[in-house]
Design a protein around this motif. Structure first.
Motif, PDB file in Angstrom:
ATOM      1  N   LYS A  33       0.852  -1.191   0.000  1.00  0.00           N
ATOM      2  CA  LYS A  33       0.000   0.000   0.000  1.00  0.00           C
ATOM      3  C   LYS A  33       0.882   1.232   0.000  1.00  0.00           C
ATOM      4  O   LYS A  33       1.883   1.288   0.701  1.00  0.00           O
ATOM      5  N   TYR A  34       0.484   2.233  -0.809  1.00  0.00           N
ATOM      6  CA  TYR A  34       1.282   3.443  -0.909  1.00  0.00           C
ATOM      7  C   TYR A  34       0.419   4.595  -1.405  1.00  0.00           C
ATOM      8  O   TYR A  34      -0.709   4.400  -1.871  1.00  0.00           O
ATOM      9  N   THR A  35       0.945   5.806  -1.279  1.00  0.00           N
ATOM     10  CA  THR A  35       0.308   6.997  -1.834  1.00  0.00           C
ATOM     11  C   THR A  35       1.314   7.654  -2.779  1.00  0.00           C
ATOM     12  O   THR A  35       2.530   7.525  -2.602  1.00  0.00           O
ATOM     13  N   VAL A  36       0.779   8.343  -3.788  1.00  0.00           N
ATOM     14  CA  VAL A  36       1.609   8.976  -4.815  1.00  0.00           C
ATOM     15  C   VAL A  36       1.110  10.396  -5.044  1.00  0.00           C
ATOM     16  O   VAL A  36      -0.086  10.611  -5.257  1.00  0.00           O
ATOM     17  N   LEU A  37       2.023  11.354  -5.003  1.00  0.00           N
ATOM     18  CA  LEU A  37       1.696  12.751  -5.285  1.00  0.00           C
ATOM     19  C   LEU A  37       1.920  12.999  -6.767  1.00  0.00           C
ATOM     20  O   LEU A  37       3.043  12.874  -7.270  1.00  0.00           O
ATOM     21  N   LEU A  38       0.832  13.324  -7.477  1.00  0.00           N
ATOM     22  CA  LEU A  38       0.870  13.486  -8.934  1.00  0.00           C
ATOM     23  C   LEU A  38       0.043  14.693  -9.361  1.00  0.00           C
ATOM     24  O   LEU A  38      -0.874  15.104  -8.646  1.00  0.00           O
ATOM     25  N   PRO A  39       0.332  15.218 -10.559  1.00  0.00           N
ATOM     26  CA  PRO A  39      -0.596  16.201 -11.121  1.00  0.00           C
ATOM     27  C   PRO A  39      -1.972  15.538 -11.262  1.00  0.00           C
ATOM     28  O   PRO A  39      -2.075  14.320 -11.397  1.00  0.00           O
ATOM     29  N   ARG A  40      -3.017  16.335 -11.241  1.00  0.00           N
ATOM     30  CA  ARG A  40      -4.366  15.773 -11.378  1.00  0.00           C
ATOM     31  C   ARG A  40      -4.443  14.891 -12.616  1.00  0.00           C
ATOM     32  O   ARG A  40      -4.139  15.321 -13.712  1.00  0.00           O
ATOM     33  N   LEU A  41      -4.838  13.650 -12.410  1.00  0.00           N
ATOM     34  CA  LEU A  41      -4.848  12.688 -13.509  1.00  0.00           C
ATOM     35  C   LEU A  41      -5.903  12.993 -14.557  1.00  0.00           C
ATOM     36  O   LEU A  41      -5.777  12.571 -15.700  1.00  0.00           O
ATOM     37  N   GLU A  42      -6.912  13.740 -14.190  1.00  0.00           N
ATOM     38  CA  GLU A  42      -7.952  14.085 -15.161  1.00  0.00           C
ATOM     39  C   GLU A  42      -7.375  14.860 -16.335  1.00  0.00           C
ATOM     40  O   GLU A  42      -7.929  14.877 -17.418  1.00  0.00           O
ATOM     41  N   ASP A  43      -6.244  15.529 -16.104  1.00  0.00           N
ATOM     42  CA  ASP A  43      -5.627  16.368 -17.132  1.00  0.00           C
ATOM     43  C   ASP A  43      -4.489  15.667 -17.860  1.00  0.00           C
ATOM     44  O   ASP A  43      -3.772  16.289 -18.626  1.00  0.00           O
ATOM     45  N   SER A  44      -4.292  14.385 -17.607  1.00  0.00           N
ATOM     46  CA  SER A  44      -3.111  13.688 -18.114  1.00  0.00           C
ATOM     47  C   SER A  44      -3.343  13.008 -19.456  1.00  0.00           C
ATOM     48  O   SER A  44      -4.424  12.533 -19.745  1.00  0.00           O
ATOM     49  N   GLU A  45      -2.278  12.979 -20.245  1.00  0.00           N
ATOM     50  CA  GLU A  45      -2.223  12.134 -21.436  1.00  0.00           C
ATOM     51  C   GLU A  45      -1.151  11.095 -21.153  1.00  0.00           C
ATOM     52  O   GLU A  45      -0.080  11.407 -20.642  1.00  0.00           O
ATOM     53  N   ILE A  46      -1.444   9.857 -21.456  1.00  0.00           N
ATOM     54  CA  ILE A  46      -0.522   8.770 -21.157  1.00  0.00           C
ATOM     55  C   ILE A  46       0.131   8.325 -22.451  1.00  0.00           C
ATOM     56  O   ILE A  46      -0.548   7.980 -23.406  1.00  0.00           O
ATOM     57  N   MET A  97      -2.558   0.413 -10.391  1.00  0.00           N
ATOM     58  CA  MET A  97      -2.602   0.157  -8.951  1.00  0.00           C
ATOM     59  C   MET A  97      -3.274   1.288  -8.181  1.00  0.00           C
ATOM     60  O   MET A  97      -3.600   1.134  -7.012  1.00  0.00           O
ATOM     61  N   ILE A  98      -3.492   2.425  -8.834  1.00  0.00           N
ATOM     62  CA  ILE A  98      -4.133   3.561  -8.160  1.00  0.00           C
ATOM     63  C   ILE A  98      -5.623   3.281  -8.024  1.00  0.00           C
ATOM     64  O   ILE A  98      -6.288   2.876  -8.977  1.00  0.00           O
ATOM     65  N   LYS A  99      -6.147   3.510  -6.827  1.00  0.00           N
ATOM     66  CA  LYS A  99      -7.557   3.226  -6.558  1.00  0.00           C
ATOM     67  C   LYS A  99      -8.468   4.128  -7.388  1.00  0.00           C
ATOM     68  O   LYS A  99      -8.176   5.305  -7.604  1.00  0.00           O
ATOM     69  N   ASP A 100      -9.574   3.555  -7.822  1.00  0.00           N
ATOM     70  CA  ASP A 100     -10.654   4.286  -8.503  1.00  0.00           C
ATOM     71  C   ASP A 100     -10.250   4.937  -9.821  1.00  0.00           C
ATOM     72  O   ASP A 100     -10.755   5.994 -10.177  1.00  0.00           O
ATOM     73  N   ILE A 101      -9.335   4.316 -10.545  1.00  0.00           N
ATOM     74  CA  ILE A 101      -8.902   4.843 -11.846  1.00  0.00           C
ATOM     75  C   ILE A 101      -9.703   4.163 -12.959  1.00  0.00           C
ATOM     76  O   ILE A 101      -9.809   2.949 -12.991  1.00  0.00           O
ATOM     77  N   ASP A 102     -10.243   4.959 -13.861  1.00  0.00           N
ATOM     78  CA  ASP A 102     -10.928   4.448 -15.040  1.00  0.00           C
ATOM     79  C   ASP A 102     -10.060   4.804 -16.247  1.00  0.00           C
ATOM     80  O   ASP A 102     -10.031   5.955 -16.690  1.00  0.00           O
ATOM     81  N   LEU A 103      -9.328   3.816 -16.759  1.00  0.00           N
ATOM     82  CA  LEU A 103      -8.401   4.085 -17.869  1.00  0.00           C
ATOM     83  C   LEU A 103      -9.094   4.579 -19.125  1.00  0.00           C
ATOM     84  O   LEU A 103      -8.471   5.214 -19.976  1.00  0.00           O
ATOM     85  N   ASN A 104     -10.370   4.313 -19.264  1.00  0.00           N
ATOM     86  CA  ASN A 104     -11.112   4.776 -20.441  1.00  0.00           C
ATOM     87  C   ASN A 104     -11.254   6.288 -20.480  1.00  0.00           C
ATOM     88  O   ASN A 104     -11.581   6.851 -21.521  1.00  0.00           O
ATOM     89  N   ARG A 105     -11.003   6.970 -19.374  1.00  0.00           N
ATOM     90  CA  ARG A 105     -11.127   8.427 -19.316  1.00  0.00           C
ATOM     91  C   ARG A 105      -9.890   9.145 -19.843  1.00  0.00           C
ATOM     92  O   ARG A 105      -9.912  10.352 -20.035  1.00  0.00           O
TER      93      ARG A 105
END
Length: 127
Positions: A23-36, A100-108
């Protein structure tokens, strides 16, 4: 998405392996704004922005140029450590598996193309 504490431009995301042993936490830019833009759907936070709460010392390591770290129980790919590898130019960044990040919907997410064959150095061959 679950966020603990936020900074103006970054959010803490909670993550764990499939069995819950890591279990861990990660500090990231808001994922809603990300392109992978990579084949493994990894994110690249700074090492100090990843805080393990459980299971870090039990991670299993596989070396193929980098240090890929997995949960020894369920086999989940947790992170890649670039220290001591040919990819050390990533500096103090590590690669974190977004799955591994909780509540992530890759389709978004907008998925870009990553040409790993031509960008990752020498070709892998089994002799």
């Amino acid at each position: 998405m679950t966020a603990a504490t936020s900074h103006p431009e970054k959010v803490w995301y909670h993550a764990n392996c499939h069995c819950g042993g890591v279990k861990y936490t990660v500090l990231l830019p808001r994922l809603e704004d990300s392109e992978i833009n990579n084949g493994y759907i990894d994110l690249y936070p700074h090492r100090h922005d990843v805080v393990f709460h459980q299971g870090f010392h039990s991670l299993t390591e596989y070396r193929f140029g980098n240090k890929d770290k997995f949960c020894p129980t369920c086999g989940s790919s947790i992170m890649i450590d670039f220290n001591g590898s040919e990819m050390e130019s990533f500096g103090d960044a590590v690669a974190i598996n977004i799955r591994m990040i909780k509540d992530i919907d890759l389709n978004r997410f907008k998925m870009g193309h990553f040409d790993g064959k031509n960008r990752m150095g020498s070709e892998y061959r089994v002799e």
